[in-house]
Design an enzyme around this catalytic site. Structure first.
Site, short mmCIF file in Angstrom:
data_model
loop_
_atom_site.label_atom_id
_atom_site.label_comp_id
_atom_site.label_asym_id
_atom_site.label_seq_id
_atom_site.Cartn_x
_atom_site.Cartn_y
_atom_site.Cartn_z
N LYS A 160 -12.38 8.92 2.74
CA LYS A 160 -11.85 10.24 2.43
C LYS A 160 -10.33 10.17 2.47
O LYS A 160 -9.72 10.12 3.54
CB LYS A 160 -12.32 11.31 3.43
CG LYS A 160 -12.03 12.70 2.84
CD LYS A 160 -11.90 13.80 3.86
CE LYS A 160 -10.54 13.95 4.44
NZ LYS A 160 -9.47 14.32 3.48
N GLU A 233 -5.03 5.06 14.15
CA GLU A 233 -3.61 4.75 13.91
C GLU A 233 -2.88 6.09 13.83
O GLU A 233 -3.00 6.79 12.83
CB GLU A 233 -3.45 3.98 12.59
CG GLU A 233 -4.14 2.63 12.56
CD GLU A 233 -3.35 1.54 13.26
OE1 GLU A 233 -2.15 1.74 13.53
OE2 GLU A 233 -3.94 0.50 13.54
N CYS A 267 5.19 6.84 9.88
CA CYS A 267 4.79 6.93 11.29
C CYS A 267 5.76 6.18 12.20
O CYS A 267 5.78 6.43 13.40
CB CYS A 267 3.36 6.44 11.47
SG CYS A 267 3.06 4.91 10.61
N GLU A 361 6.74 14.38 17.26
CA GLU A 361 6.92 13.63 16.02
C GLU A 361 7.47 14.58 14.94
O GLU A 361 6.83 15.58 14.62
CB GLU A 361 5.59 13.04 15.57
CG GLU A 361 5.72 12.23 14.30
CD GLU A 361 4.39 11.65 13.84
OE1 GLU A 361 3.36 12.32 13.97
OE2 GLU A 361 4.41 10.50 13.35
P1 NAD Z 1 -3.62 14.52 9.39
O1 NAD Z 1 -4.13 14.10 10.72
O2 NAD Z 1 -3.35 15.95 9.16
O3 NAD Z 1 -4.65 14.10 8.25
C1 NAD Z 1 -5.04 12.75 8.10
C2 NAD Z 1 -6.43 12.72 7.47
O4 NAD Z 1 -7.36 13.30 8.40
C3 NAD Z 1 -6.54 13.52 6.18
O5 NAD Z 1 -7.35 12.83 5.28
C4 NAD Z 1 -7.22 14.80 6.65
O6 NAD Z 1 -7.96 15.45 5.65
C5 NAD Z 1 -8.13 14.25 7.73
N1 NAD Z 1 -8.58 15.26 8.71
C6 NAD Z 1 -7.91 16.36 9.15
N2 NAD Z 1 -8.68 17.05 10.02
C7 NAD Z 1 -9.85 16.38 10.14
C8 NAD Z 1 -11.04 16.58 10.88
N3 NAD Z 1 -11.19 17.65 11.66
N4 NAD Z 1 -12.04 15.67 10.77
C9 NAD Z 1 -11.90 14.59 9.97
N5 NAD Z 1 -10.80 14.35 9.23
C10 NAD Z 1 -9.78 15.23 9.31
O7 NAD Z 1 -2.32 13.63 9.11
P2 NAD Z 1 -1.32 13.67 7.87
O8 NAD Z 1 -0.49 14.90 7.97
O9 NAD Z 1 -2.04 13.38 6.60
O10 NAD Z 1 -0.44 12.37 8.20
C11 NAD Z 1 0.60 12.41 9.11
C12 NAD Z 1 0.22 11.78 10.42
O11 NAD Z 1 -0.33 10.49 10.23
C13 NAD Z 1 1.43 11.59 11.31
O12 NAD Z 1 1.12 11.92 12.63
C14 NAD Z 1 1.70 10.09 11.18
O13 NAD Z 1 2.42 9.52 12.24
C15 NAD Z 1 0.32 9.55 11.09
N6 NAD Z 1 0.34 8.21 10.50
C16 NAD Z 1 0.10 7.13 11.30
C17 NAD Z 1 0.15 5.85 10.76
C18 NAD Z 1 -0.13 4.63 11.59
O14 NAD Z 1 -0.41 3.59 11.00
N7 NAD Z 1 -0.05 4.70 12.90
C19 NAD Z 1 0.45 5.68 9.42
C20 NAD Z 1 0.71 6.82 8.65
C21 NAD Z 1 0.64 8.08 9.19
#
Ligand code: NAD
Length: 458
Positions: A160, A233, A267, A361
């Site tokens: 997804k 992650e 991130c 963050e």
């Molecule tokens: P997010 O957590 O809002 O969404 C990430 C994914 O999770 C999306 O596909 C979203 O639809 C899904 N999601 C949201 N709620 C969910 C639920 N209840 N159940 C299952 N899936 C769900 O994050 P974002 O805004 O897309 O990305 C930003 C975040 O990602 C930041 O915190 C960033 O640091 C982190 N990030 C971490 C890494 C790493 O490798 N450590 C890399 C990139 C981004």
């Protein structure tokens, strides 16, 4: 069936759509992946490797289309989008190579009297269906970091992608099909996290959940996962230290890039920059000069350095945090300006650890420059965070580099670089609120395989 519009993040134009997957659609996708598992897991390593290598060649060949899709749906400056395509080419090459060396080791059974006379070794076996959920900020390479190792290991998967950036993942799935991936081995489901995402997490069949995204969602997924193996992650508020003995002329442009690339939506973006008092004045002057020289605006402009944030909400939040810091005594040295979703690269001084721009963050083009006198104090400040993904330290003093390596509780320490450095085969991941487990192709494969111990008695 309802659809999810895909918006150009700079113009606001709707330029595509995908079908939203209901819980029943998610169930079908998982069923397809489960049915495809026996044949794909039995496919010889050299054939899995060939598909992955062919995919890397096709990604390279479709560079223009992929970079443009990333630039439009994620709002990423074209040159950084193009850089992401290059990294994805490499991620697939690494996976093609690793597919051929997934192996266990022999165990000296006679180390125990009970094991005398036996031969023991273990194999690494694929787990089954992997459920993968990815964020918006690297819509190609972070998808690649789930898909490529899962396929290399002989797993099938349901992915997804982020609802803001589904089209790049669709393009990648098409490329994999063209590269020879059998039907059903990779299935995509689209939709919002709390509906489609949660249906995937709650599904009983996947053996493994691989999630990249924000800490609150990571925590929720962990609580829903039950006995599934989980890799998370998550985020960070990354810090980097610059000592006066460092090559400061080299550090400054790198720190600028690390703070503002992808509009700070990385991130491991540099968010807290600790600069020694002795060099602070000239450092800040030059840092600001280089920041003001960045090209801000349309990500499709090939000279653009900083594009828009992913949503109006994200821009609202960033603006609010900057104003709040200012009202609490911080100084906006440059930036702070906003047009639509674009926030101009913002440099703050006079921030304190408890301000949101420091302790949470930011995921926006803003950096706080904090001055310090004592290196131990700088280490303490960088470490004073619930996150633990990566950190950087610029110094020519080996003792200081060693102190940073020993004392900072993070997944990666970059000496003479910033927190943002990553190549795609190194182990990558965070401690504490930054997550559980590691990616980086070989390390992701370890997390996506089971150990099967074999003991042969005479
Ligand atoms: P997010 O957590 O809002 O969404 C990430 C994914 O999770 C999306 O596909 C979203 O639809 C899904 N999601 C949201 N709620 C969910 C639920 N209840 N159940 C299952 N899936 C769900 O994050 P974002 O805004 O897309 O990305 C930003 C975040 O990602 C930041 O915190 C960033 O640091 C982190 N990030 C971490 C890494 C790493 O490798 N450590 C890399 C990139 C981004």
């Amino acid at each position: 069936m309802s659809t999810l519009p895909v918006i150009d993040k700079f113009t606001g134009e709707r330029f595509g759509e995908v079908l939203i997957a209901s819980p029943e659609d998610v169930d079908c996708a998982v069923g397809d992946a489960a049915r495809a598992f026996p044949a794909w897991s039995a496919t010889p390593a050299h054939e899995r490797s060939r598909v992955l290598r062919r995919a890397s060649e096709l990604i390279d060949a479709r560079r223009e289309m992929l970079a443009t899709t990333i630039a439009r749906e994620a709002g990423k400056a074209w040159k950084h989008a193009d850089g992401e395509v290059s990294r994805s080419v490499e991620t697939f090459v690494f996976a093609a190579e690793e597919a051929k060396r997934i192996h266990g080791e022999t165990i000296p059974m006679d180390a125990s009297p009970a094991g005398e006379g036996r031969i023991g070794f273990y194999l690494r076996t694929p787990m089954g269906v992997v459920a993968a959920i990815t964020p918006f900020n690297f819509p190609l390479n972070l998808v690649a970091h789930k898909v490529a190792p899962a396929l290399a290991a002989g797993n099938t998967l349901v992915l997804k992608p982020a609802e803001e950036t589904p089209l790049t993942a669709v393009a990648l799935a098409d490329i994999l099909a063209e590269a020879g991936l059998p039907d059903g081995v990779l299935r995509l489901v689209h939709g919002e996290g709390p509906t489609t995402g949660e249906a995937l997490v709650r599904h009983p069949v996947p053996a493994k959940i691989s999630f990249t995204g924000s800490p609150p969602v990571g925590r929720l997924i962990m609580s829903l996962a039950g006995l599934k193996r989980v890799t998370l992650e998550l985020g960070n508020n990354s810090g980097t230290i610059v000592e006066p003995d460092a090559d400061v002329a080299r550090a400054i442009p790198r720190c600028v890039m690390s703070s503002f690339a992808n509009a700070g939506q990385v991130c491991i973006s540099l968010q807290r920059l600790y600069v020694h008092d002795a060099i602070a004045e000239s450092f800040i002057r030059e840092f600001v000069r280089q920041t003001e020289a960045l090209t801000v605006g349309n990500p499709l402009d090939r000279t653009c350095d900083v594009g828009p944030l992913i949503s109006d909400d994200a821009a609202d939040r960033a603006e609010r945090w900057i104003r709040e810091a200012e009202s609490e005594g911080a100084r906006i040295v440059t930036g702070g300006r906003r047009e639509g979703r674009v926030i101009w690269p913002t440099v703050l001084t006079g921030t304190r650890p408890e301000m949101k721009v420091m302790c949470q963050e930011a995921f926006a083009p803003l950096v706080s420059i904090v001055t310090y006198r004592d290196f131990d104090e700088a280490l303490r400040l960088v470490g004073d965070s619930p996150y633990g993904l990566q950190a950087g330290v610029y110094t020519r003093d080996l003792h200081k580099a060693f102190a940073a390596v020993r004392r900072l509780d993070v997944g990666g320490i970059m000496v003479n670089d910033t927190s943002i450095f990553r190549v795609d085969h190194m182990p990558y991941g965070g401690n504490r609120m930054s997550g559980i487990g590691r990616e980086g192709v070989r390390f992701a494969i370890e997390e996506m395989t089971n150990i099967r111990m074999v003991v042969i008695s005479p």
